[in-house]
Write an enzyme that holds these catalytic residues in place. Structure first.
Site, PDB file in Angstrom:
ATOM      1  N   ARG A  28       1.251  -0.962   0.144  1.00  0.00           N
ATOM      2  CA  ARG A  28      -0.343  -0.107   0.302  1.00  0.00           C
ATOM      3  C   ARG A  28       1.086   1.374  -0.507  1.00  0.00           C
ATOM      4  O   ARG A  28       1.989   1.170   0.774  1.00  0.00           O
ATOM      5  CB  ARG A  28      -1.080   0.064   1.326  1.00  0.00           C
ATOM      6  CG  ARG A  28      -1.596   1.441   1.437  1.00  0.00           C
ATOM      7  CD  ARG A  28      -2.758   1.515   2.546  1.00  0.00           C
ATOM      8  NE  ARG A  28      -3.647   2.133   2.745  1.00  0.00           N
ATOM      9  CZ  ARG A  28      -2.935   3.852   3.682  1.00  0.00           C
ATOM     10  NH1 ARG A  28      -1.882   2.705   4.668  1.00  0.00           N
ATOM     11  NH2 ARG A  28      -3.826   4.080   4.059  1.00  0.00           N
ATOM     12  N   HIS A  71      -1.747  11.133   0.581  1.00  0.00           N
ATOM     13  CA  HIS A  71      -1.637  10.994   2.545  1.00  0.00           C
ATOM     14  C   HIS A  71      -1.369  12.224   2.970  1.00  0.00           C
ATOM     15  O   HIS A  71      -0.072  11.862   2.641  1.00  0.00           O
ATOM     16  CB  HIS A  71      -0.763   9.982   1.846  1.00  0.00           C
ATOM     17  CG  HIS A  71      -0.576   9.749   3.085  1.00  0.00           C
ATOM     18  ND1 HIS A  71      -0.504   7.442   3.765  1.00  0.00           N
ATOM     19  CD2 HIS A  71       0.226   9.379   4.939  1.00  0.00           C
ATOM     20  CE1 HIS A  71      -0.241   7.328   4.866  1.00  0.00           C
ATOM     21  NE2 HIS A  71       0.205   9.092   5.500  1.00  0.00           N
ATOM     22  N   GLU A 120      -6.453   8.683   6.257  1.00  0.00           N
ATOM     23  CA  GLU A 120      -7.099   9.297   7.242  1.00  0.00           C
ATOM     24  C   GLU A 120      -7.592  10.838   6.558  1.00  0.00           C
ATOM     25  O   GLU A 120      -6.619  11.896   7.699  1.00  0.00           O
ATOM     26  CB  GLU A 120      -5.998   9.665   8.319  1.00  0.00           C
ATOM     27  CG  GLU A 120      -5.606   7.353   8.398  1.00  0.00           C
ATOM     28  CD  GLU A 120      -4.419   7.174   9.798  1.00  0.00           C
ATOM     29  OE1 GLU A 120      -4.534   8.701  10.098  1.00  0.00           O
ATOM     30  OE2 GLU A 120      -3.978   6.995  10.011  1.00  0.00           O
ATOM     31  N   ASN A 143      -8.329   2.402  10.081  1.00  0.00           N
ATOM     32  CA  ASN A 143      -6.329   2.252  10.066  1.00  0.00           C
ATOM     33  C   ASN A 143      -6.511   2.256  11.751  1.00  0.00           C
ATOM     34  O   ASN A 143      -7.833   3.016  12.565  1.00  0.00           O
ATOM     35  CB  ASN A 143      -5.917   3.752   9.477  1.00  0.00           C
ATOM     36  CG  ASN A 143      -5.171   3.834   8.376  1.00  0.00           C
ATOM     37  OD1 ASN A 143      -5.176   3.114   7.639  1.00  0.00           O
ATOM     38  ND2 ASN A 143      -4.905   4.333   8.332  1.00  0.00           N
ATOM     39  N   TYR A 170      -5.047   1.879  15.532  1.00  0.00           N
ATOM     40  CA  TYR A 170      -3.528   1.866  16.498  1.00  0.00           C
ATOM     41  C   TYR A 170      -4.340   2.092  17.940  1.00  0.00           C
ATOM     42  O   TYR A 170      -3.437   1.213  18.603  1.00  0.00           O
ATOM     43  CB  TYR A 170      -3.002   3.608  16.696  1.00  0.00           C
ATOM     44  CG  TYR A 170      -2.123   4.067  15.148  1.00  0.00           C
ATOM     45  CD1 TYR A 170      -0.784   2.730  15.254  1.00  0.00           C
ATOM     46  CD2 TYR A 170      -2.024   3.914  14.147  1.00  0.00           C
ATOM     47  CE1 TYR A 170      -0.676   2.725  13.424  1.00  0.00           C
ATOM     48  CE2 TYR A 170      -2.496   4.159  12.788  1.00  0.00           C
ATOM     49  CZ  TYR A 170      -0.837   3.013  12.902  1.00  0.00           C
ATOM     50  OH  TYR A 170      -0.427   3.251  11.742  1.00  0.00           O
ATOM     51  N   GLU A 191      -4.008   0.007   8.377  1.00  0.00           N
ATOM     52  CA  GLU A 191      -2.699   0.286   8.924  1.00  0.00           C
ATOM     53  C   GLU A 191      -3.104  -0.201  10.198  1.00  0.00           C
ATOM     54  O   GLU A 191      -3.883   0.059  10.877  1.00  0.00           O
ATOM     55  CB  GLU A 191      -2.631   1.640   9.091  1.00  0.00           C
ATOM     56  CG  GLU A 191      -1.954   2.829   8.010  1.00  0.00           C
ATOM     57  CD  GLU A 191      -1.605   4.415   7.658  1.00  0.00           C
ATOM     58  OE1 GLU A 191      -1.072   4.432   9.750  1.00  0.00           O
ATOM     59  OE2 GLU A 191      -1.300   4.937   6.875  1.00  0.00           O
TER      60      GLU A 191
END
Length: 479
Positions: free
Chosen positions: A77, A120, A165, A303, A305, A384
């Site tokens: 990616r 991005h 994002e 994504n 985290y 991600e």
């Protein structure tokens, strides 16, 4: 040893972003992005680092693709740098496009599926000078740029992601000021979010018009960074209210228009009295915008985290008890990314990564189930997921057991969600290699491959070697 298997067609990959790894910021006609400008702002980037050189991926790309193949990656990616393709937002620069054409050919020759992200965060500075994402025209300039990429790569790239994002682009860039372009203008973040979504919708419409459908082997989606928001103290009414507001500004501001075709009513209530250029953010939404934005997606990139557990201010808490207090930040002042602010993030007692982000794999399962149950989400790819660690090379190796465990725990969380009926089709670890970590410069390492920034030597970490085995086995080892 037995394994917990994934579906036979599950996609294993790693991700990276153009600005974070390419370097060569003035090569072959590329002009400045908002991040090139932002890195020159005193105090904006930790230790004054820039991405002028980064990982030299622009010059070392064939070697990096060969490394991907060694790690058994089925997909890569990557993002395309807008300032290479249309410098200053102007005419097409063939030399810039040629790099991504060579990258695509190199990936395909190695048996690696290219997974392309159009944006991005590296907006041409010339377009920011005209208003950036708070200017509706930027959405149309994005379409021009995106179709320039499609003109050249559409025959070889099947999976297209519009934005990565957009929350960061909008709220960190235009409300907080912690990311480029560094503006701290309150509700401007919501205006920017709408125009980012509009650019997405314009591309999807044109992509479909050009035959971009699953029936033709083509797919289009967007990557968000939705989070699990739960009040720090569920018994405290102000914390519950803070969690609702944060969920609106972080999650629903994108999920609702994309998947439900509307903005949530409480988003208007929570921004009451907040103006940008003398107007409410709703005044920037024109007839037909939401129909474009909510066009069906072929996939949703997620994504993830860490979760969020906000507490409302005022709150009697010591600074050291707030998340993020144990790491060094860039010194430039920033505002809350949530218009109106009013929240803090005390520690809940969960373990943390070296980035001081709390670790909660089960929250990923809850998030994926919510996307399925509340939104009827299209097929999901984890685009991600990974952990920052203070890695060092010892005798030619990097023993990053903590990162390996983090990835393993979150892969189990993905399987738990799949067991509950969520359609997850792939996983991309963040990141392929250590890189320029935005306002943290080169201080924070997320890669499964270590990069020596002085010599550019790449060293696969233990997590990379383990991940390569998992990808080859298409399953998680069970003791």
């Amino acid at each position: 040893m037995t394994t917990r298997p994934f579906p036979s067609d599950f996609l294993w990959g790693a991700a990276a972003a153009a600005y974070q790894i390419e370097g060569a910021v003035d090569a072959d006609g590329r002009t400045a992005s908002i991040w090139d400008t932002f890195t020159r702002v005193p105090g904006a980037i930790l230790d004054g680092h820039t991405a002028d050189v980064a990982c030299e991926h622009y010059d070392r790309m064939p070697h990096d693709v060969a490394l991907m193949k060694q790690l058994n990656l089925g997909s890569y990616r990557f993002s395309v740098a807008w300032p290479r393709v249309r410098p200053d937002g102007g005419p097409v620069n063939r030399a810039g496009l040629d790099f991504y054409s060579r990258l695509t050919d190199e990936l395909l020759a190695a048996g690696i599926t290219p997974w392309l992200t159009l944006y991005h965060w590296d907006l041409p500075q010339a377009l920011e000078d005209r208003g950036g994402w708070t200017d509706r025209d930027t959405a149309h300039r994005f379409l021009e740029y995106a179709m320039s990429v499609h003109d050249v790569l559409g025959d070889r790239v099947d999976s297209w992601t519009t934005h990565n994002e957009p929350w960061c682009s909008a709220f960190m860039g235009y409300t907080s000021g912690g990311h480029a372009p560094g503006r701290r203008e309150g509700v401007a973040g919501v205006v920017a979010a709408h125009h980012l979504l509009l650019g997405h919708g314009l591309f999807v419409e044109e992509f479909r018009r050009r035959g971009g459908t699953p029936e033709n082997g083509k797919a289009v989606g967007i990557t968000l960074n939705p989070t699990v928001v739960e009040p720090f103290d569920p018994a405290r009414e102000d914390d519950v209210e803070a969690a609702r507001r944060l969920d609106g500004f972080h999650n629903r501001v994108f999920l609702d228009p994309l998947l439900l075709g509307k903005y949530a009513d409480d988003l208007s209530l929570d921004t009451e009295g907040m103006l940008f250029e003398g107007r409410r953010w709703e005044d920037f939404v024109q007839d037909g915008d939401l129909a474009l934005i909510s066009a069906p997606l072929d996939f949703l990139g997620v994504n993830y985290y860490h979760p969020e557990a906000p507490a409302a201010l005022p709150r009697d808490v010591e600074p050291d008890d707030l998340l993020g207090s144990r790491i060094q930040h860039s010194p430039r002042p920033r505002e809350s990314p949530y218009p109106g602010g009013g929240v803090v993030f005390p520690r809940t007692g969960r373990p943390t990564t070296d980035r001081d982000w709390e670790i909660d794999p089960d929250a990923l399962t809850r998030l994926l189930v919510r996307l399925e149950q509340d939104y009827g989400a299209p097929p999901i790819y984890i685009t991600e997921n990974g952990a920052m660690a203070d890695d060092v090379v010892v005798d030619g190796a990097v023993h990053d057991l903590g990162r390996q465990q983090f990835i393993e725990q979150h892969l189990h969380a993905v399987l738990d969600a799949m067991d509950r009926g969520v359609d997850v089709r792939g996983y991309f670890v963040w990141s392929l290699m250590d890189n320029f970590e935005w306002s943290y410069g080169f201080a924070h390492r997320f890669g499964i491959v270590h990069v020596d920034y002085d010599t550019q030597v790449r060293t696969p970490k233990d997590s990379a070697l383990w991940f390569a085995e998992v990808a080859a086995a298409n399953g998680l080892p069970l003791a």
